[in-house]
Design a protein around this motif. Structure first.
Motif, PDB file in Angstrom:
ATOM      1  N   ARG A 153      33.623  35.867  46.629  1.00 38.07           N
ATOM      2  CA  ARG A 153      34.046  36.511  47.767  1.00 38.07           C
ATOM      3  C   ARG A 153      32.842  37.589  47.958  1.00 38.07           C
ATOM      4  O   ARG A 153      32.806  38.270  48.936  1.00 38.07           O
ATOM      5  N   LEU A 154      32.393  38.231  46.978  1.00 32.95           N
ATOM      6  CA  LEU A 154      31.453  39.375  46.998  1.00 32.95           C
ATOM      7  C   LEU A 154      30.212  38.938  46.887  1.00 32.95           C
ATOM      8  O   LEU A 154      29.336  39.513  47.076  1.00 32.95           O
ATOM      9  N   GLY A 155      30.091  37.495  46.976  1.00 31.66           N
ATOM     10  CA  GLY A 155      28.510  36.877  47.120  1.00 31.66           C
ATOM     11  C   GLY A 155      27.797  37.064  45.836  1.00 31.66           C
ATOM     12  O   GLY A 155      26.577  37.125  45.875  1.00 31.66           O
ATOM     13  N   LEU A 156      28.307  37.142  44.827  1.00 31.85           N
ATOM     14  CA  LEU A 156      27.826  37.069  43.463  1.00 31.85           C
ATOM     15  C   LEU A 156      28.116  35.931  42.575  1.00 31.85           C
ATOM     16  O   LEU A 156      28.763  35.234  42.716  1.00 31.85           O
ATOM     17  N   ASN A 157      26.960  35.796  41.785  1.00 33.25           N
ATOM     18  CA  ASN A 157      27.121  34.727  40.757  1.00 33.25           C
ATOM     19  C   ASN A 157      28.194  35.371  39.709  1.00 33.25           C
ATOM     20  O   ASN A 157      28.371  36.795  39.518  1.00 33.25           O
ATOM     21  N   LEU A 158      28.786  34.453  38.701  1.00 24.61           N
ATOM     22  CA  LEU A 158      29.609  34.861  37.834  1.00 24.61           C
ATOM     23  C   LEU A 158      28.941  35.788  36.847  1.00 24.61           C
ATOM     24  O   LEU A 158      29.785  36.804  36.644  1.00 24.61           O
ATOM     25  N   THR A 159      27.850  35.723  36.433  1.00 24.20           N
ATOM     26  CA  THR A 159      27.166  36.635  35.479  1.00 24.20           C
ATOM     27  C   THR A 159      26.940  37.988  36.109  1.00 24.20           C
ATOM     28  O   THR A 159      27.230  38.976  35.393  1.00 24.20           O
ATOM     29  N   ASP A 160      26.514  38.038  37.262  1.00 27.39           N
ATOM     30  CA  ASP A 160      26.537  39.437  37.938  1.00 27.39           C
ATOM     31  C   ASP A 160      27.809  40.108  38.131  1.00 27.39           C
ATOM     32  O   ASP A 160      27.823  41.310  37.878  1.00 27.39           O
ATOM     33  N   TYR A 161      29.005  39.369  38.531  1.00 34.25           N
ATOM     34  CA  TYR A 161      30.237  39.805  38.705  1.00 34.25           C
ATOM     35  C   TYR A 161      30.694  40.326  37.370  1.00 34.25           C
ATOM     36  O   TYR A 161      31.211  41.582  37.356  1.00 34.25           O
ATOM     37  N   ARG A 162      30.698  39.704  36.321  1.00 38.26           N
ATOM     38  CA  ARG A 162      30.931  39.926  34.917  1.00 38.26           C
ATOM     39  C   ARG A 162      30.222  41.423  34.583  1.00 38.26           C
ATOM     40  O   ARG A 162      30.932  42.275  33.914  1.00 38.26           O
ATOM     41  N   ALA A 163      29.053  41.629  34.819  1.00 37.90           N
ATOM     42  CA  ALA A 163      28.123  42.864  34.396  1.00 37.90           C
ATOM     43  C   ALA A 163      28.952  43.799  35.373  1.00 37.90           C
ATOM     44  O   ALA A 163      29.021  45.188  34.787  1.00 37.90           O
ATOM     45  N   LEU A 164      28.978  43.662  36.508  1.00 35.48           N
ATOM     46  CA  LEU A 164      29.693  44.659  37.472  1.00 35.48           C
ATOM     47  C   LEU A 164      31.100  44.952  37.033  1.00 35.48           C
ATOM     48  O   LEU A 164      31.554  46.183  37.017  1.00 35.48           O
ATOM     49  N   SER A 165      32.024  43.953  36.670  1.00 35.55           N
ATOM     50  CA  SER A 165      33.299  44.508  36.103  1.00 35.55           C
ATOM     51  C   SER A 165      33.126  45.023  34.907  1.00 35.55           C
ATOM     52  O   SER A 165      33.967  45.986  34.550  1.00 35.55           O
ATOM     53  N   THR A 166      32.363  44.691  33.824  1.00 35.26           N
ATOM     54  CA  THR A 166      32.133  45.243  32.631  1.00 35.26           C
ATOM     55  C   THR A 166      31.667  46.818  32.949  1.00 35.26           C
ATOM     56  O   THR A 166      32.322  47.742  32.236  1.00 35.26           O
ATOM     57  N   LEU A 167      30.846  47.147  33.780  1.00 34.18           N
ATOM     58  CA  LEU A 167      30.499  48.269  34.039  1.00 34.18           C
ATOM     59  C   LEU A 167      31.489  49.169  34.775  1.00 34.18           C
ATOM     60  O   LEU A 167      31.553  50.586  34.344  1.00 34.18           O
ATOM     61  N   ALA A 168      32.239  48.762  35.601  1.00 36.79           N
ATOM     62  CA  ALA A 168      33.357  49.308  36.056  1.00 36.79           C
ATOM     63  C   ALA A 168      34.314  49.993  35.127  1.00 36.79           C
ATOM     64  O   ALA A 168      35.112  50.717  35.457  1.00 36.79           O
ATOM     65  N   GLN A 169      34.360  49.003  34.405  1.00 36.00           N
ATOM     66  CA  GLN A 169      35.378  49.458  32.973  1.00 36.00           C
ATOM     67  C   GLN A 169      35.202  50.501  32.289  1.00 36.00           C
ATOM     68  O   GLN A 169      35.867  51.165  31.845  1.00 36.00           O
ATOM     69  N   SER A 170      33.730  50.344  32.071  1.00 36.69           N
ATOM     70  CA  SER A 170      33.233  51.234  31.170  1.00 36.69           C
ATOM     71  C   SER A 170      32.871  52.683  31.673  1.00 36.69           C
ATOM     72  O   SER A 170      32.827  53.783  30.927  1.00 36.69           O
ATOM     73  N   GLY A 171      32.262  52.829  32.688  1.00 42.90           N
ATOM     74  CA  GLY A 171      31.630  53.908  33.328  1.00 42.90           C
ATOM     75  C   GLY A 171      30.337  53.815  33.085  1.00 42.90           C
ATOM     76  O   GLY A 171      29.727  52.833  32.473  1.00 42.90           O
ATOM     77  N   PRO A 172      29.590  54.796  33.510  1.00 39.59           N
ATOM     78  CA  PRO A 172      27.973  54.872  33.345  1.00 39.59           C
ATOM     79  C   PRO A 172      27.629  54.657  32.118  1.00 39.59           C
ATOM     80  O   PRO A 172      28.184  55.200  31.147  1.00 39.59           O
ATOM     81  N   VAL A 173      26.624  53.848  32.170  1.00 39.80           N
ATOM     82  CA  VAL A 173      26.031  53.620  30.456  1.00 39.80           C
ATOM     83  C   VAL A 173      24.739  53.114  30.937  1.00 39.80           C
ATOM     84  O   VAL A 173      24.192  52.997  32.213  1.00 39.80           O
ATOM     85  N   THR A 174      23.832  53.319  29.876  1.00 42.88           N
ATOM     86  CA  THR A 174      22.535  52.632  29.790  1.00 42.88           C
ATOM     87  C   THR A 174      22.205  51.385  29.892  1.00 42.88           C
ATOM     88  O   THR A 174      23.404  50.552  29.663  1.00 42.88           O
ATOM     89  N   VAL A 175      21.221  50.820  30.301  1.00 39.94           N
ATOM     90  CA  VAL A 175      21.122  49.603  30.549  1.00 39.94           C
ATOM     91  C   VAL A 175      21.087  48.820  29.043  1.00 39.94           C
ATOM     92  O   VAL A 175      21.578  47.521  29.038  1.00 39.94           O
ATOM     93  N   GLY A 176      20.510  49.410  28.179  1.00 38.66           N
ATOM     94  CA  GLY A 176      20.652  48.922  26.981  1.00 38.66           C
ATOM     95  C   GLY A 176      22.010  48.663  26.279  1.00 38.66           C
ATOM     96  O   GLY A 176      22.553  47.677  25.924  1.00 38.66           O
ATOM     97  N   LYS A 177      22.975  49.572  26.676  1.00 36.44           N
ATOM     98  CA  LYS A 177      24.610  49.708  26.388  1.00 36.44           C
ATOM     99  C   LYS A 177      25.095  48.571  27.114  1.00 36.44           C
ATOM    100  O   LYS A 177      25.966  47.724  26.451  1.00 36.44           O
ATOM    101  N   LEU A 178      24.797  48.336  28.376  1.00 39.96           N
ATOM    102  CA  LEU A 178      25.449  47.446  29.165  1.00 39.96           C
ATOM    103  C   LEU A 178      24.912  45.999  28.580  1.00 39.96           C
ATOM    104  O   LEU A 178      25.697  45.116  28.661  1.00 39.96           O
ATOM    105  N   ALA A 179      23.736  45.951  28.372  1.00 41.19           N
ATOM    106  CA  ALA A 179      23.385  44.721  27.748  1.00 41.19           C
ATOM    107  C   ALA A 179      23.964  44.342  26.441  1.00 41.19           C
ATOM    108  O   ALA A 179      24.444  43.114  26.344  1.00 41.19           O
TER     109      ALA A 179
END
Length: 153
Positions: A30-56
């Motif tokens: 529905r957001l027009g995203l692939n599952l990997t990108d959505y999971r990254a978005l969801s992970t970031l939404a739960q964690s709050g701001p992080v570095t790209v290294g931490k997101l990885a």
């Protein structure tokens, strides 16, 4: 030797896991995203701001993969990069307010219905459900930890 039959609550929980996966795929679509990108978005939404290294690290991905995801998501307006206020050398990535709003708009009906149903239960039942879900989370976390420590074949 046959395995003992699963408890109905355990079967219901397994069904819930399957539905959660399907819901995740549908929200991504529905957001027009692939599952990997959505999971990254969801992970970031739960964690709050992080570095790209931490997101990885949180995604179990390489820094290069996380950088590519962030670049795609930034171009779509779902993520934003900004300098850390404490250390200007650090770049943080966060979910944009618009992306948070879109996700909440898709999830709010389920969250509201679940909350209303739980509130309609007697207090003792609410406590039992909360305790069970807390234990289930701990068991899943422990199992995930065990799985992640084993060498893949």
């Amino acid at each position: 030797m046959t395995a003992s039959p699963q408890h109905p609550a355990a079967l219901a929980l397994q069904g819930l896991f399957s539905l959660a996966n399907e819901t995740e795929r549908e929200v991504a679509r529905r957001l027009g995203l692939n599952l990997t990108d959505y999971r990254a978005l969801s992970t970031l939404a739960q964690s709050g701001p992080v570095t790209v290294g931490k997101l990885a690290e949180d995604l179990g991905a390489t820094p290069a993969t996380a950088t590519a995801i962030v670049s795609r998501m930034e171009a779509r307006g779902y993520m934003a990069r900004h300098r850390d206020t404490e250390d200007r050398r650090q770049v943080q990535v966060s979910v944009t307010p618009e992306a948070s709003r879109e996700i909440m708009d898709l999830m709010r009906p389920l969250m509201t219905a679940t909350n209303e149903h739980l509130k309609s239960l007697p207090a003792a039942h609410q406590s039992v459900v909360a305790d069970f879900l807390d234990v289930a989370q701990h068991l899943m976390r422990d199992h995930l930890h065990t799985l992640s420590e084993k060498d893949p074949r």
